[in-house]
Design a protein around this motif. Structure first.
Motif, PDB file in Angstrom:
ATOM      1  N   SER A   1       0.809  -1.132  -0.361  1.00 22.17           N
ATOM      2  CA  SER A   1      -0.170   0.312   0.110  1.00 22.17           C
ATOM      3  C   SER A   1       0.828   1.516  -0.186  1.00 22.17           C
ATOM      4  O   SER A   1       0.069   2.088  -0.027  1.00 22.17           O
ATOM      5  CB  SER A   1      -0.424  -0.573   1.217  1.00 22.17           C
ATOM      6  OG  SER A   1      -0.440   0.246   2.811  1.00 22.17           O
TER       7      SER A   1
ATOM      8  N   PRO B   1       1.094   2.751  -5.084  1.00 22.46           N
ATOM      9  CA  PRO B   1       0.764   4.216  -6.162  1.00 22.46           C
ATOM     10  C   PRO B   1       2.357   4.118  -7.031  1.00 22.46           C
ATOM     11  O   PRO B   1       1.493   4.645  -7.682  1.00 22.46           O
ATOM     12  CB  PRO B   1       1.624   4.747  -4.372  1.00 22.46           C
ATOM     13  CG  PRO B   1       1.053   4.143  -3.410  1.00 22.46           C
ATOM     14  CD  PRO B   1       1.644   2.691  -3.650  1.00 22.46           C
TER      15      PRO B   1
ATOM     16  N   GLY C   1       0.287   2.453  -9.391  1.00 20.96           N
ATOM     17  CA  GLY C   1      -0.872   3.357 -10.241  1.00 20.96           C
ATOM     18  C   GLY C   1      -0.918   4.583 -11.136  1.00 20.96           C
ATOM     19  O   GLY C   1      -1.821   5.589 -10.686  1.00 20.96           O
TER      20      GLY C   1
ATOM     21  N   ARG D   1      -4.650 -10.336   1.913  1.00 22.42           N
ATOM     22  CA  ARG D   1      -4.485  -9.499   2.126  1.00 22.42           C
ATOM     23  C   ARG D   1      -3.519  -8.160   0.992  1.00 22.42           C
ATOM     24  O   ARG D   1      -4.219  -6.921   1.224  1.00 22.42           O
ATOM     25  CB  ARG D   1      -2.978  -9.447   3.228  1.00 22.42           C
ATOM     26  CG  ARG D   1      -3.966 -10.239   4.336  1.00 22.42           C
ATOM     27  CD  ARG D   1      -2.635  -9.573   5.539  1.00 22.42           C
ATOM     28  NE  ARG D   1      -1.377 -10.108   5.678  1.00 22.42           N
ATOM     29  CZ  ARG D   1      -1.021 -11.597   5.827  1.00 22.42           C
ATOM     30  NH1 ARG D   1      -2.403 -12.214   6.290  1.00 22.42           N
ATOM     31  NH2 ARG D   1      -0.025 -12.561   5.754  1.00 22.42           N
TER      32      ARG D   1
ATOM     33  N   GLU E   1      -6.397  -6.318  -0.536  1.00 18.53           N
ATOM     34  CA  GLU E   1      -6.922  -5.500  -0.188  1.00 18.53           C
ATOM     35  C   GLU E   1      -6.024  -4.207   0.190  1.00 18.53           C
ATOM     36  O   GLU E   1      -6.722  -2.754   0.540  1.00 18.53           O
ATOM     37  CB  GLU E   1      -7.087  -5.994   1.739  1.00 18.53           C
ATOM     38  CG  GLU E   1      -8.413  -6.993   1.922  1.00 18.53           C
ATOM     39  CD  GLU E   1      -8.559  -7.600   3.147  1.00 18.53           C
ATOM     40  OE1 GLU E   1      -9.167  -8.547   2.695  1.00 18.53           O
ATOM     41  OE2 GLU E   1      -8.004  -7.141   3.695  1.00 18.53           O
ATOM     42  N   ALA E   2      -4.543  -4.388  -0.017  1.00 19.11           N
ATOM     43  CA  ALA E   2      -3.629  -3.095   0.089  1.00 19.11           C
ATOM     44  C   ALA E   2      -3.505  -2.674  -1.167  1.00 19.11           C
ATOM     45  O   ALA E   2      -3.369  -1.523  -0.883  1.00 19.11           O
ATOM     46  CB  ALA E   2      -2.252  -3.355   0.660  1.00 19.11           C
TER      47      ALA E   2
ATOM     48  N   THR F   1      -5.581  -2.936  -4.358  1.00 19.12           N
ATOM     49  CA  THR F   1      -7.008  -2.566  -5.002  1.00 19.12           C
ATOM     50  C   THR F   1      -7.111  -1.235  -5.204  1.00 19.12           C
ATOM     51  O   THR F   1      -7.265  -0.126  -5.910  1.00 19.12           O
ATOM     52  CB  THR F   1      -7.266  -3.656  -5.069  1.00 19.12           C
ATOM     53  OG1 THR F   1      -7.877  -4.684  -4.874  1.00 19.12           O
ATOM     54  CG2 THR F   1      -8.281  -3.185  -5.841  1.00 19.12           C
ATOM     55  N   GLU F   2      -7.443  -0.003  -3.658  1.00 16.70           N
ATOM     56  CA  GLU F   2      -7.889   0.651  -3.113  1.00 16.70           C
ATOM     57  C   GLU F   2      -7.253   1.598  -4.207  1.00 16.70           C
ATOM     58  O   GLU F   2      -7.452   2.516  -4.484  1.00 16.70           O
ATOM     59  CB  GLU F   2      -7.905   1.433  -2.062  1.00 16.70           C
ATOM     60  CG  GLU F   2      -9.003   0.196  -1.701  1.00 16.70           C
ATOM     61  CD  GLU F   2      -9.928  -0.076   0.215  1.00 16.70           C
ATOM     62  OE1 GLU F   2     -10.576  -0.163   0.080  1.00 16.70           O
ATOM     63  OE2 GLU F   2      -8.781   1.214   1.328  1.00 16.70           O
ATOM     64  N   THR F   3      -5.612   1.318  -4.542  1.00 17.17           N
ATOM     65  CA  THR F   3      -5.050   2.355  -4.608  1.00 17.17           C
ATOM     66  C   THR F   3      -4.310   2.307  -5.905  1.00 17.17           C
ATOM     67  O   THR F   3      -4.323   3.403  -6.829  1.00 17.17           O
ATOM     68  CB  THR F   3      -3.281   3.035  -4.318  1.00 17.17           C
ATOM     69  OG1 THR F   3      -3.790   3.102  -2.685  1.00 17.17           O
ATOM     70  CG2 THR F   3      -2.295   3.962  -5.223  1.00 17.17           C
ATOM     71  N   ALA F   4      -4.211   1.011  -6.542  1.00 15.27           N
ATOM     72  CA  ALA F   4      -3.960   0.933  -7.761  1.00 15.27           C
ATOM     73  C   ALA F   4      -5.162   0.120  -9.072  1.00 15.27           C
ATOM     74  O   ALA F   4      -4.716  -0.340 -10.004  1.00 15.27           O
ATOM     75  CB  ALA F   4      -3.278  -0.079  -8.252  1.00 15.27           C
ATOM     76  N   GLY F   5      -6.155   0.030  -8.424  1.00 13.19           N
ATOM     77  CA  GLY F   5      -7.679  -1.491  -8.786  1.00 13.19           C
ATOM     78  C   GLY F   5      -6.483  -2.159  -9.741  1.00 13.19           C
ATOM     79  O   GLY F   5      -5.563  -2.791  -8.826  1.00 13.19           O
ATOM     80  N   PHE F   6      -7.659  -3.105  -9.897  1.00 11.94           N
ATOM     81  CA  PHE F   6      -6.903  -4.206 -10.501  1.00 11.94           C
ATOM     82  C   PHE F   6      -5.910  -4.357 -11.954  1.00 11.94           C
ATOM     83  O   PHE F   6      -5.168  -5.336 -12.290  1.00 11.94           O
ATOM     84  CB  PHE F   6      -7.895  -5.422 -11.283  1.00 11.94           C
ATOM     85  CG  PHE F   6      -9.282  -5.074 -10.057  1.00 11.94           C
ATOM     86  CD1 PHE F   6      -9.032  -6.230  -8.588  1.00 11.94           C
ATOM     87  CD2 PHE F   6     -10.023  -4.823  -9.882  1.00 11.94           C
ATOM     88  CE1 PHE F   6      -9.368  -6.523  -7.654  1.00 11.94           C
ATOM     89  CE2 PHE F   6     -11.323  -4.938  -8.695  1.00 11.94           C
ATOM     90  CZ  PHE F   6     -10.916  -5.857  -7.515  1.00 11.94           C
ATOM     91  N   ALA F   7      -6.813  -3.386 -12.741  1.00  7.71           N
ATOM     92  CA  ALA F   7      -5.754  -3.878 -14.128  1.00  7.71           C
ATOM     93  C   ALA F   7      -4.809  -3.535 -13.833  1.00  7.71           C
ATOM     94  O   ALA F   7      -3.588  -3.169 -15.071  1.00  7.71           O
ATOM     95  CB  ALA F   7      -6.689  -2.390 -15.065  1.00  7.71           C
ATOM     96  N   ASN F   8      -3.585  -2.625 -12.212  1.00  8.88           N
ATOM     97  CA  ASN F   8      -2.107  -2.517 -12.909  1.00  8.88           C
ATOM     98  C   ASN F   8      -2.166  -3.545 -11.846  1.00  8.88           C
ATOM     99  O   ASN F   8      -0.765  -3.223 -11.904  1.00  8.88           O
ATOM    100  CB  ASN F   8      -2.118  -1.221 -11.831  1.00  8.88           C
ATOM    101  CG  ASN F   8      -2.437   0.028 -12.839  1.00  8.88           C
ATOM    102  OD1 ASN F   8      -1.374   0.224 -14.100  1.00  8.88           O
ATOM    103  ND2 ASN F   8      -3.460   1.081 -12.324  1.00  8.88           N
TER     104      ASN F   8
ATOM    105  N   TYR G   1     -12.409 -12.250  -2.248  1.00 10.64           N
ATOM    106  CA  TYR G   1     -12.472 -10.978  -2.825  1.00 10.64           C
ATOM    107  C   TYR G   1     -13.181 -10.422  -3.117  1.00 10.64           C
ATOM    108  O   TYR G   1     -13.853  -8.798  -2.798  1.00 10.64           O
ATOM    109  CB  TYR G   1     -10.318 -10.447  -2.397  1.00 10.64           C
ATOM    110  CG  TYR G   1     -10.879  -9.076  -2.618  1.00 10.64           C
ATOM    111  CD1 TYR G   1     -11.046  -8.411  -1.471  1.00 10.64           C
ATOM    112  CD2 TYR G   1     -10.816  -8.299  -3.950  1.00 10.64           C
ATOM    113  CE1 TYR G   1     -10.233  -6.805  -1.599  1.00 10.64           C
ATOM    114  CE2 TYR G   1     -10.387  -7.097  -4.091  1.00 10.64           C
ATOM    115  CZ  TYR G   1     -10.556  -6.411  -2.635  1.00 10.64           C
ATOM    116  OH  TYR G   1     -10.128  -5.135  -2.950  1.00 10.64           O
TER     117      TYR G   1
END
Lengths: 484, 484, 484
Positions: free
Chosen positions: B378, B383, B386, B408, B411-412, B414-421, B449
């Motif tokens: 994370s 970052p 992303g 984990r 969870e750590a 996806t919220e920053t990089a999404g899935f496609a990265n 997830y």
């Protein structure tokens, strides 16, 4: 907050999911009745040797509890401050300066604690105290500004009962064995007294030589003098220093000790060559040692402690990574252990290498490593404990000895190190009345973790029950075996 | 443990919550049947080129599996030790000294492994082996001291079947493409043989030049000599060194390679100027290079590898942060990869900056970064991935390739990089029989997830299904495109 | 993706477990209607002073949103690239070079954003935008390549309505107070205009002196000149520098400011002696300062800022640990804040010690510390905030201001620091339309966390409700009190 009947919910601290909770209940049903094995704690042997009634509620439960003191202090001056609390002295912590004021009225201290009860929401302190109040003290009401006096009087009356004496509670708590923590120069008189009364296998000492290993601390000369006196030799050089330490270790072993305990700032275990070690020790005796030399020497001595453990069989416990006495003015005025110890990032993979390369496969060596830096659980400590036969990963410690902290520990550790490379639960407490609460909470959290594995079809229920018993009872017994 | 019928639960490794589990099942129903794209692994091309029957069960499943070896070793000498196991040599790992003893009886090795089965509770090894036993080997019983011989005989018989040959399993496993890992000097003869039989697009090499990039290692001269021989030039200076590497990369590309792989200790990618690089390389050839120079050169060469990837299109894979061979005596005696590699904290933000500033927006560059230090997911890697178009975040690696580790990670990250990265799943395994288990587990964890996001109304089910297919199949295909 | 009716599910972002969700709903029912206290954000005061209609959809929602820009850029050149997007300039970010091309057609920028909608799966951007579209903009369809033009026209029409003016939205959003962020030299004219219209207690400035404290930055002379001009004195030495800063702080206090804000790379607060500080400041004025001197001076100035806070009562906010402008070429071309800021590991225990030892118990001091390095929550920041009265732990920031990020924050922090040592929610947003979405999400996540404690019998429901109100409303009010 209504004065609800003060009972503990049987499902407290179990996971919310109904299927997981059901499995957790089944596991807990087998682990909850197990005896308590308390191989690492800070209860004084004198408590059990004397078996005297406890004092007042505040002196027993508030003033010595750094979790509690720090929380009340943390709100001083703010919108939620407890009236009268500006620092630890207002909760009974006695200043070093005999002329400095501090609160001496236990009832007033108690009122302050009770008023602060809402601050503990979501903390393990709340959980432990609820257990203590409900199960041990049979409190009729919850703490609050309004109930403080009623609770004080109730607890005072309870503490006067014979059933509340330390040895009676020892039996009632189901403690099978309790390890104290003792300085190297301790004469272990209380342990001897207990042994004479047949309690020698129930209360055992632990050898903690920290102050002897840091040559640049102000109290080092006094500590070394006390060591020499206890060992019956004068420490005049490196050889007599080591000999005196060996002597005391042997005395501890004779008194039933099973372990040593080491609380260094870092985990470095790099040895020096003997000449260099002797030179630095001499500088320590001459009070000309530098900070760097002292640091190198303390790392060297961790290596020596490991080497002596190989010789004498004492399990070596290491729990580094705490910057003690963060506010030097507070500690100057009030002493250590009043809530100002702060964890720092700590390296283990390289730091433990010297000891693990030298002794990590030795059948006579056992190293238990604790941390409050949870980032190292999955990265360094589980991988290390998962390969070196000598190493066990200690239970989550201090701030991590909490419902979510213990859950995260299992989640971070198990997939790499399994269960059998962990120490099982140790309570690390100085709060005698909270011992059952701490083991109860650990068993609940482990039951919840194991139950999730069962419901996710990663473990069978019978395996989970067996593992739960391992974690609560068998592993701490195996981790700290009797010597000889 | 009862000898329950050995079947896998269809909901294994899915979340406990019924609503989440139901959604996870729907997602998994779409992802489970997808072909396996195995773009990063350690299976040897010779396995498929030769297509010979596997050997005995122990040599196939126990001795080469460092997860398994380390767990048995970790209990040596303790209360739960497997009799006879003191070190990797007791599980068949052959010492370097031809006179040193080691266990050569596969049946005895197998018994030790089976006896140790309870140690794997809660580990991914347990999950992978359950899958292998139940789905691939159709084992009638679980491993245990009592069932070891029966299981040994069963597995031996199974391995003799034509359907258990590597190529037959390749088809049965549904592998669409498999990437091997090969040294820079590899002649890729097995890949050529496979290509000649029409398997050229199914089994492709990966260029791994690690030993060439560390000038101070003992085997560097031999590695450089082998490189020169393979490239048909003598390496006499920096220019011929780079030219030989370029030559081999071209040979790999011609053989279908899609990626390079780099396992440095740190992630530093700082380039040197050419003169300094040439000077250090010369010192390497003269065997006068210092450790600092060698470290700087290896960072410089990561930058050069990125530059060459821009030229030739090979995806650059970087997985730093492992302190290899932690116990140097063990490795001296038994060689690498027997369980003594320990992760260490690793910095990425500053270390990757040179390569990302230089090539991070280049349309011809792709960098996939792996880590076992999950603290950076994370903080640094999500970052970075992303924002830089060239960078993808690799799947959770090694000790983190586990149910909770993979959860984990999502969870750590996806919220920053999404899935496609992210790279989609890579199995990184040398255990051929476990390939389906590893992809199965990853698909289950990702389904769980995604299902939680659905039930928390953070994603629609149709989106979750589409994303699940991305993670299992489309993203690894996109991350490692064919060249030319 | 079907064009489902665009409504938000009432249970969005609540935990999956039915019992936990039910309790979370009860808590949320009490917290959702509370006013918004937005004590830390980046909305400009001019927005509310001018109260002009918003511009086009792209200029409002896409171009200034670095979360959004970075995600689209991260896929450039890949299989999922949005056509036309190679860098921030293709989303309307204006290059510094007036001749450099960039996209100026808002409809085209909007189309690119809508096409990229699937990339935001699993991100808080998706959650915030869904809320903005559904609740604020009443969008009839979801963004997609197909719906982009319809959505553009719809949003354009909405933005023209008087009800969509900033002040009308302020009322509709239920904002009680909003803090802007302003440079030290700001004249605060817009705040004065707002005050003249009776909005003085609703929109307050925050003093952010960062550029003044880094002597080696290229724009430091210009910043210092602006400071001197605003303060009405010329900065010629350390004394006049401090005096000018004090003057501006006083002006901010007079304008209603409650806090300062500091975004240094590290958290170091070590003071210099006055002579050394004066010497370095002089070197700064002479442009002969070294990087080390500048770094030491910026740490020294954090200490000075704390000392001034003790004097004037401004709450000190510190959010270190971000390596700004990671790709120096991008920033050279396009300026800061376009998505290239990367978190790095940051030390707090030792770094904050000088300020905490000096002022940590001062009743007039308040320090709020933020981080994006989540490893320090349980290790350093919760232990520090849990004992020093002056310190509060800020809400999870930036990349951690997300459903799982906020949940992990509560799980990591609460057991050590409780709730009352946290700041309550701050939104930190420059996206005015997203303010309700951010507070809504935080309230949901906190409700879910508290509800789990309830169902695990760690907290009573009435306590959880009260705590939820604390986190959403009372704590931010208490953390940032009005001065005087």
């Amino acid at each position: 907050m209504p004065a609800t009947p003060w009972t503990l919910h049987p499902d407290r601290a179990l996971p919310a999911d109904p299927a997981v909770r059901a499995a957790a209940r089944e596991i807990l049903a087998e682990t909850a009745p197990l005896p308590i094995v308390a191989m690492h704690g800070h209860v004084e042997a004198s408590l059990l040797a004397d078996d005297a009634p406890f004092g007042d509620p505040a002196t027993l439960l508030v003033t010595p509890d750094h979790y509690l003191v720090r929380m009340l202090v943390s709100q001083a001056g703010g919108a939620r401050a407890v009236p009268g609390v500006r620092g630890p002295q207002d909760l009974g912590v006695r200043p070093r300066d005999p002329g400095a004021p501090y609160e001496t009225d236990p009832r007033e201290i108690w009122r302050r604690f009770c008023t602060a009860w809402p601050l503990f929401r979501g903390t393990p302190t709340r959980f432990w105290l609820e257990h203590t109040f409900a199960e041990v003290l049979e409190a009729p009401v919850r703490p609050s500004a309004e109930t403080a006096d009623e609770l004080y009087d109730h607890v005072t009356a309870r503490l006067a009962l014979p059933a509340m004496r330390p040895r009676a509670l020892f039996e009632r708590f189901g403690i099978e064995i309790l390890s104290t923590t003792d300085p190297a120069h301790a004469r272990l008189d209380h342990h001897a007294a207990l042994a004479a009364e047949g309690w020698g296998e129930r209360v055992v000492p632990t050898f903690r030589p920290d102050p002897l290993l840091h040559l640049d601390r102000a109290d080092w000369p006094a500590q070394v003098a006390a060591l020499g006196e206890a060992a019956g030799t004068e420490v005049v050089d490196y050889a007599s220093y080591l000999a005196a330490i060996r002597d005391r270790r042997a005395a501890f072993v004779a008194a039933g000790a099973r372990a040593t305990d080491h609380g260094h700032l870092g985990a470095d275990t790099t040895p020096l060559d003997d000449a260099e070690a002797a030179r630095i020790l001499a500088a320590g005796l001459a009070r000309t040692v530098t900070a760097d030399e002292a640091r190198a020497f303390s790392a060297h001595m961790l290596f020596q402690m490991a080497a002596m453990s190989v010789e004498d069989g004492l399990v070596m416990q290491l729990h580094p990574g705490v910057l003690r006495d963060h506010d030097r003015d507070v500690v100057e005025r009030l002493g250590p252990d009043v809530g100002y110890d702060i964890p720092v990032a700590t390296e283990y993979a390289r730091s433990l290498r010297p000891v693990l390369e030298a002794f990590g496969h030795h059948p006579g060596f056992r190293l238990v490593v604790f941390t409050i830096d949870e980032t190292v659980f999955s990265r360094e400590l589980a991988p290390l404990a998962g390969v070196y036969p000598a190493m066990r990963l200690g239970a989550p410690w201090w701030f991590l000895d909490s419902p979510d902290g213990m859950r995260r520990y299992r989640e971070a550790v198990t997939e790499t190190a399994g269960f059998a490379n962990t120490s099982g639960f140790v309570d690390d407490t100085r709060a005698y009345l909270s011992i059952p609460a701490r083991h109860d909470l650990a068993r609940r959290v482990d039951a919840g973790y194991l139950a999730r594995l069962v419901v996710e079809h990663r473990l069978d229920l019978d395996e989970a029950v067996e593992t739960g018993i391992d974690l609560a009872y068998r592993l701490p017994r195996e981790t700290y075996p009797a010597i000889g």
